[in-house]
Scaffold this motif. Structure first.
Motif, short mmCIF file in Angstrom:
data_model
loop_
_atom_site.label_atom_id
_atom_site.label_comp_id
_atom_site.label_asym_id
_atom_site.label_seq_id
_atom_site.Cartn_x
_atom_site.Cartn_y
_atom_site.Cartn_z
N SER A 295 -0.35 0.09 6.77
CA SER A 295 -0.53 0.48 8.07
C SER A 295 -2.19 0.73 8.12
O SER A 295 -2.48 1.07 9.44
N ASN A 296 -3.07 0.30 7.25
CA ASN A 296 -4.27 0.87 7.26
C ASN A 296 -5.12 -0.68 7.44
O ASN A 296 -5.12 -1.49 6.63
N ARG A 297 -5.77 -0.72 8.81
CA ARG A 297 -6.41 -2.07 8.92
C ARG A 297 -7.49 -2.43 7.92
O ARG A 297 -7.76 -3.32 7.64
N GLN A 298 -8.21 -1.35 7.44
CA GLN A 298 -9.35 -1.49 6.62
C GLN A 298 -8.76 -1.77 5.47
O GLN A 298 -9.38 -2.96 4.63
N VAL A 299 -7.56 -1.66 4.73
CA VAL A 299 -7.20 -2.14 3.51
C VAL A 299 -6.56 -3.70 3.65
O VAL A 299 -7.05 -4.38 3.00
N VAL A 300 -6.03 -3.87 4.65
CA VAL A 300 -5.69 -5.48 5.06
C VAL A 300 -6.86 -6.30 5.14
O VAL A 300 -7.12 -7.32 4.67
N ASN A 301 -8.00 -5.63 5.88
CA ASN A 301 -9.10 -6.39 6.09
C ASN A 301 -10.15 -6.66 4.65
O ASN A 301 -10.61 -7.78 4.26
N GLN A 302 -9.89 -5.75 3.86
CA GLN A 302 -10.39 -5.84 2.26
C GLN A 302 -9.88 -7.03 1.68
O GLN A 302 -10.40 -7.52 0.94
N LEU A 303 -8.42 -6.95 1.79
CA LEU A 303 -7.74 -7.83 0.90
C LEU A 303 -7.90 -9.43 1.66
O LEU A 303 -8.16 -10.24 0.56
N LEU A 304 -8.26 -9.29 2.91
CA LEU A 304 -8.32 -10.57 3.42
C LEU A 304 -9.84 -11.08 3.25
O LEU A 304 -10.02 -12.46 2.84
N ASP B 60 0.90 -1.20 0.11
CA ASP B 60 0.07 -0.11 0.02
C ASP B 60 1.08 1.16 0.03
O ASP B 60 2.15 1.10 0.51
N ASP B 61 0.31 2.25 -0.32
CA ASP B 61 1.06 3.47 -0.35
C ASP B 61 1.53 4.12 0.99
O ASP B 61 2.41 5.12 0.94
N SER C 20 -4.85 1.04 -8.28
CA SER C 20 -5.73 0.89 -6.97
C SER C 20 -5.66 -0.46 -6.38
O SER C 20 -5.19 -1.30 -6.80
N LEU C 21 -6.08 -0.37 -5.32
CA LEU C 21 -6.34 -1.47 -4.25
C LEU C 21 -7.38 -2.52 -5.11
O LEU C 21 -7.13 -3.60 -5.09
N SER C 22 -8.36 -1.78 -5.59
CA SER C 22 -9.51 -2.74 -6.18
C SER C 22 -8.89 -3.10 -7.26
O SER C 22 -9.39 -4.60 -7.65
N GLU C 23 -8.17 -2.50 -8.09
CA GLU C 23 -7.39 -3.25 -9.08
C GLU C 23 -6.40 -4.18 -8.86
O GLU C 23 -6.22 -5.26 -9.69
N ALA C 24 -5.67 -4.26 -7.89
CA ALA C 24 -4.82 -5.30 -7.17
C ALA C 24 -5.54 -6.51 -6.82
O ALA C 24 -5.39 -7.67 -7.21
N ILE C 25 -6.86 -6.40 -6.21
CA ILE C 25 -7.42 -7.40 -5.87
C ILE C 25 -8.03 -8.33 -7.07
O ILE C 25 -8.34 -9.39 -7.10
N GLU C 26 -8.49 -7.39 -8.11
CA GLU C 26 -9.20 -7.84 -9.45
C GLU C 26 -8.02 -8.74 -10.12
O GLU C 26 -8.29 -9.84 -10.71
N PHE C 27 -6.80 -8.27 -9.78
CA PHE C 27 -5.85 -8.97 -10.61
C PHE C 27 -5.55 -10.20 -10.07
O PHE C 27 -5.49 -11.41 -10.53
N MET D 272 4.76 4.06 -5.54
CA MET D 272 5.45 2.99 -4.39
C MET D 272 6.46 2.43 -4.95
O MET D 272 7.76 2.28 -4.27
N ARG D 273 6.44 2.24 -6.16
CA ARG D 273 7.38 1.46 -7.04
C ARG D 273 8.54 2.36 -6.89
O ARG D 273 9.81 1.70 -6.73
N ALA D 274 8.54 3.58 -7.31
CA ALA D 274 9.62 4.41 -7.32
C ALA D 274 10.34 4.57 -6.01
O ALA D 274 11.64 4.78 -5.86
N ARG D 275 9.53 4.40 -4.84
CA ARG D 275 10.29 4.57 -3.54
C ARG D 275 10.83 2.99 -3.01
O ARG D 275 11.62 3.03 -2.34
N LEU D 276 10.13 2.07 -3.56
CA LEU D 276 10.59 0.67 -3.21
C LEU D 276 11.76 0.38 -3.68
O LEU D 276 12.57 -0.51 -3.14
N LEU D 277 12.16 0.64 -4.94
CA LEU D 277 13.26 -0.03 -5.64
C LEU D 277 14.51 0.56 -4.81
O LEU D 277 15.47 -0.46 -4.49
#
Length: 478
Positions: free
Chosen positions: A381-390, A232-233, A359-366, A268-273
């Motif tokens: 760090s967002n519990r809502q994001v984690v729960n949505q993925l779960l 997540d961002d 987006s998160l929804s695009e990742a889930i669809e993938f 995030m990719r630019a920061r993660l590399l």
């Protein structure tokens, strides 16, 4: 999970007929059923691990050039813990489990008994050849089965130890090791077993399941797959990089539950590399090939397969190879297309593709349009994001802000879903996997008068009584 194939063209032979006959005779005798016999086998396995600790380390160094400490924490200590748990809990695991009764069975004893299946086959892989061989063996012996063990021929040094040393510690009437490659595995699978436990690739898993189907043999298939890792961002990129790099490159990426690819935003990719570059340098130094903390690719064939995958997308980090050393640098790929080979097969090596999503929804669809993975990782760090993925994805295991430390827990089952496998094990789950759960009803031989209530002809009052006795409102007692 691991990659090898079963042969299909071979002369008609029965090389293990005598061995299998001997084990079948032991099954029929009931010799393995008492708790004390099972404990004796587990204590023998415990002595094998304790007395041959250095020998196993040397064998794993010979096969994978893995650091002794990493062998201890990923294989030997976990196996020892599994044996210790089984010895402590076996009496409780073996106890009959009483089940609730309705009014019609009020005077009966109802329970579930855990019985051994009989003769079981365990087929193990090469990437963690001690752990993934002995962990299921613990449960199979604890459950009172006779076992045929088939280690991987690719991890040659460990196979030799398991074949020549381990049998000295177990009763030969209930245990045997079979060596060989794909052709030997294919011949072995022609025999009837009462249960088959296989760890390996989907390709070979299908062959194992097909062979088992001929005898209607139940199976556990511990397979692999492409484990997604969503970032997540809102994450701290260095924290994510440390955790992802450690779990991706541990054992040179040859881990079935390792994160197989990253999904994140372009930002995030630019920061993660650069953070991943920093983590790799911190873990393995400026020249990772000289690091003692990186093992090697297990074989030339696997090395060539991985080197071909480096042609997908663009190498952003790493990419160096040494064929003589079977070394591939910790590598990060970007600009990878979903249709490229690196996204179509389990990587099983030190290569990490990063794909961008909007987006998160695009990742889930993938994730949803791909096969269900063995593990799914979410960093946020967002519990809502984690729960949505779960809640909107499916996988054998789910972990947020962590890697595969769940493997250290005997209280948590390991197992896939769909293409990543079926069945589960670790701790009591392994004992249950290798136990037939037999439903038992012990009714009194007398009191026949009570049974007249449900014999025909059915009268009005008996119909009402039986209906009431079967209804959800009737009492249930243990």
């Amino acid at each position: 999970m691991t990659h090898h194939a079963l042969g299909c063209c071979y002369p008609r032979m029965e090389p293990w007929a005598d061995t299998l006959r001997r084990l079948r005779e032991t099954v029929s005798s009931g010799r393995t059923r008492p708790a004390e016999f099972r404990k004796a086998q587990l204590r023998g396995l415990e002595r094998f691990l304790r007395e041959n600790h250095e020998l196993l380390q040397e064998a794993l160094t010979g096969d994978l050039r893995r650091l002794d400490f990493e062998t201890d924490i990923s294989e030997l200590i976990l196996c020892q813990n599994e044996v210790d748990l089984a010895l402590r809990q076996l009496d409780a695991w073996m106890k009959d489990e009483p089940v609730s009764r309705n009014v019609l069975l009020l005077l009966s004893s109802t329970f579930v008994r855990k019985e051994p299946y009989g003769l079981v086959l365990i087929m193990a892989p090469w990437n963690y050849p001690v752990n993934l061989t002995l962990m299921p063996l613990v449960g199979a012996l604890a459950a009172g089965n006779c076992v045929v063990l088939k280690p991987s021929e690719i991890s040659t040094s460990v196979q030799k130890v398991l074949a020549t040393v381990l049998p000295r510690y177990l009763d030969p009437s209930c245990f045997a090791v079979v060596q060989g490659g794909p052709e030997e595995s294919a011949r072995l699978l022609e025999h009837k077993f009462d249960y088959i436990f296989f760890t390996g690739s989907q390709q070979v898993g299908r062959l194992v399941m097909s062979a088992a189907a001929k005898h209607l043999t139940p199976v556990t298939l511990e397979l692999g797959g492409k484990n997604p890792c969503y970032v997540d961002d809102d994450c701290d990129p260095q924290t994510v990089a440390n955790r992802v790099a450690f779990f991706r490159f541990f054992n040179m990426g040859q881990t079935c539950v390792a994160p197989d690819y990253v999904l994140c935003s372009p930002e995030m990719r630019a920061r993660l590399l650069p953070a991943l570059q920093c983590s790799i340098k911190r873990f393995y130094g400026a020249d990772p090939q000289g690091s003692p903390y990186l093992c090697r690719i297990v074989s030339d064939r696997h090395f060539q397969r991985l080197r071909r995958l480096l042609g997908c997308g663009r190498v952003a980090i790493g990419g160096q190879t040494d064929e003589q050393d079977r070394y591939i640098a910790p590598t990060v790929l970007v600009d990878v297309q979903e249709t490229e080979p690196v996204m179509q097969e389990e990587i099983f090596g030190p290569i990490l593709p990063i794909l961008t999503v909007g987006s998160l929804s695009e990742a889930i669809e993938f994730m949803q349009r791909r096969e269900k993975p063995l593990a799914l990782y979410a960093f946020s760090s967002n519990r809502q994001v984690v729960n949505q993925l779960l809640s909107q994805t499916s996988s054998g295991i789910f972990a947020s802000n962590d890697g595969f430390t769940f493997l250290t827990l005997s209280s948590m089952p390991l197992g896939g879903i769909g293409n990543s496998g079926m069945g589960k094990y670790h701790g009591k789950f392994t004992f249950d996997t290798f136990s037939h759960h037999r439903s038992c009803v012990l009714s009194p031989a007398h009191l026949e008068l009570l049974n007249y209530l449900h014999y025909p002809p059915y009268r009005g009052w008996s119909r009402r009584l039986i209906t009431w006795g079967l209804g959800s409102h009737s009492c249930t007692l243990l």
